[in-house]
Enzyme design. Structure first.
Site, short mmCIF file in Angstrom:
data_model
loop_
_atom_site.label_atom_id
_atom_site.label_comp_id
_atom_site.label_asym_id
_atom_site.label_seq_id
_atom_site.Cartn_x
_atom_site.Cartn_y
_atom_site.Cartn_z
N SER A 54 42.14 18.74 35.13
CA SER A 54 41.30 18.04 36.03
C SER A 54 39.80 17.65 35.63
CB SER A 54 41.62 18.87 37.32
OG SER A 54 40.57 18.38 38.26
N TYR A 70 40.38 27.48 40.71
CA TYR A 70 40.87 26.04 40.00
C TYR A 70 40.23 25.69 38.92
CZ TYR A 70 43.05 21.49 40.23
OH TYR A 70 43.54 20.22 39.95
N1 LIG Z 1 46.24 15.02 42.86
C1 LIG Z 1 45.21 14.77 42.57
O1 LIG Z 1 44.00 14.32 42.83
C2 LIG Z 1 44.68 15.75 41.17
C3 LIG Z 1 43.65 15.52 40.35
C4 LIG Z 1 43.44 16.51 39.49
C5 LIG Z 1 44.47 17.01 38.79
N2 LIG Z 1 45.73 17.18 39.43
C6 LIG Z 1 46.55 17.97 38.93
O2 LIG Z 1 47.77 17.09 38.60
C7 LIG Z 1 48.92 18.03 38.85
C8 LIG Z 1 49.76 17.48 39.76
O3 LIG Z 1 49.24 17.76 41.03
P1 LIG Z 1 49.63 17.13 42.36
O4 LIG Z 1 48.52 16.14 42.99
O5 LIG Z 1 50.99 16.24 42.34
O6 LIG Z 1 49.97 18.25 43.27
P2 LIG Z 1 50.98 18.62 44.44
O7 LIG Z 1 51.24 17.32 45.05
O8 LIG Z 1 50.45 20.00 45.15
O9 LIG Z 1 52.23 18.97 43.85
C9 LIG Z 1 52.17 20.31 42.77
C10 LIG Z 1 53.51 20.23 42.16
O10 LIG Z 1 53.35 21.36 41.23
C11 LIG Z 1 54.71 22.23 41.51
N3 LIG Z 1 54.54 23.60 41.51
C12 LIG Z 1 53.34 24.32 41.87
N4 LIG Z 1 53.45 25.59 41.45
C13 LIG Z 1 54.50 25.66 40.93
C14 LIG Z 1 55.23 26.83 40.29
N5 LIG Z 1 54.70 28.10 40.29
N6 LIG Z 1 56.33 26.51 39.53
C15 LIG Z 1 56.91 25.21 39.54
N7 LIG Z 1 56.37 24.25 40.24
C16 LIG Z 1 55.21 24.51 40.56
C17 LIG Z 1 55.09 21.82 42.98
O11 LIG Z 1 56.46 22.06 43.08
P3 LIG Z 1 57.04 22.33 44.56
O12 LIG Z 1 57.03 21.04 45.51
O13 LIG Z 1 58.10 22.99 44.50
O14 LIG Z 1 55.94 23.23 45.32
C18 LIG Z 1 54.64 20.33 43.08
O15 LIG Z 1 55.92 19.46 42.54
C19 LIG Z 1 48.55 19.24 38.83
O16 LIG Z 1 48.43 19.95 37.75
C20 LIG Z 1 46.98 19.00 39.42
O17 LIG Z 1 46.25 20.26 39.41
C21 LIG Z 1 45.80 16.59 40.60
#
Ligand SMILES: NC(=O)c1ccc[n+]([C@@H]2O[C@H](COP(=O)([O-])OP(=O)(O)OC[C@H]3O[C@@H](n4cnc5c(N)ncnc54)[C@H](OP(=O)(O)O)[C@@H]3O)[C@@H](O)[C@H]2O)c1
Length: 149
Positions: A54, A70
């Site tokens: 991130s 985070y």
């Molecule tokens: N969205 C943003 O604006 C943003 C910005 C910067 C970085 N990111 C990064 O992008 C990535 C995806 O984020 P997102 O926005 O898609 O978040 P999200 O909507 O919260 O989804 C997170 C995903 O990670 C999985 N997960 C979490 N903990 C886990 C574990 N212990 N074992 C296996 N799976 C796990 C969740 O599975 P479940 O559905 O089964 O819980 C879900 O599929 C992350 O690394 C996040 O830090 C996102």
């Protein structure tokens, strides 16, 4: 190989929760390293490893503070990615440390100010296609900008 899973638990200085910080290190930093290590025997010359970090992991870009677990866990992930990029270069495996942008997902409560997952993935795929051994270990925004550590 795309390490995408991550969690965010927002922690302020007033409400420091060390269990939460530890949990975020487990999922955001140790999890991807553990999985990458476990799958290394299945990777080969030309394979690519993606670590989803991130912009909040950028020390230079941190102008708002907070989010201790985070930010700290994603910085640790970036460092793992940099070391992996050096250690795996002789095997012909490239590593990218990618920021997906601010994206409308559960993590951001589907914020109106974010881009759609499809828009984010279009950029991420372009970065993955672009990735090679000449710039392995780079910290990129999905839009192509190189981010400061
Ligand atoms: N969205 C943003 O604006 C943003 C910005 C910067 C970085 N990111 C990064 O992008 C990535 C995806 O984020 P997102 O926005 O898609 O978040 P999200 O909507 O919260 O989804 C997170 C995903 O990670 C999985 N997960 C979490 N903990 C886990 C574990 N212990 N074992 C296996 N799976 C796990 C969740 O599975 P479940 O559905 O089964 O819980 C879900 O599929 C992350 O690394 C996040 O830090 C996102």
């Amino acid at each position: 190989m795309i390490n995408n899973a991550g969690i965010v638990e927002r922690i302020s200085l007033e409400q420091l929760d060390f269990d939460s910080i530890r949990r975020q290190f487990e999922v955001n930093a140790l999890g991807p390293l553990r999985l990458t290590h476990a799958l290394l025997p299945h990777l080969h010359r030309g394979s690519k490893i993606i670590l989803m970090t991130s912009r909040m992991a950028s020390i230079d870009d941190n102008t708002s503070g907070g989010s201790y677990g985070y930010r700290m866990s994603k910085v640790a992930l970036s460092m793992a990615g940099k070391s992996l990029s050096i250690d795996l270069k002789p095997q012909g495996i490239a590593v990218a440390i990618l920021h997906p942008g601010l994206v409308q997902t559960r993590m951001t409560a589907f914020t109106d100010s974010g881009i759609t997952p499809a828009q984010s993935v279009t950029g991420l795929l372009a970065r993955i296609d672009q990735l090679n051994l000449d710039h392995t270990g780079t910290f990129w925004h999905a839009n192509g900008q190189i981010l400061p550590w």
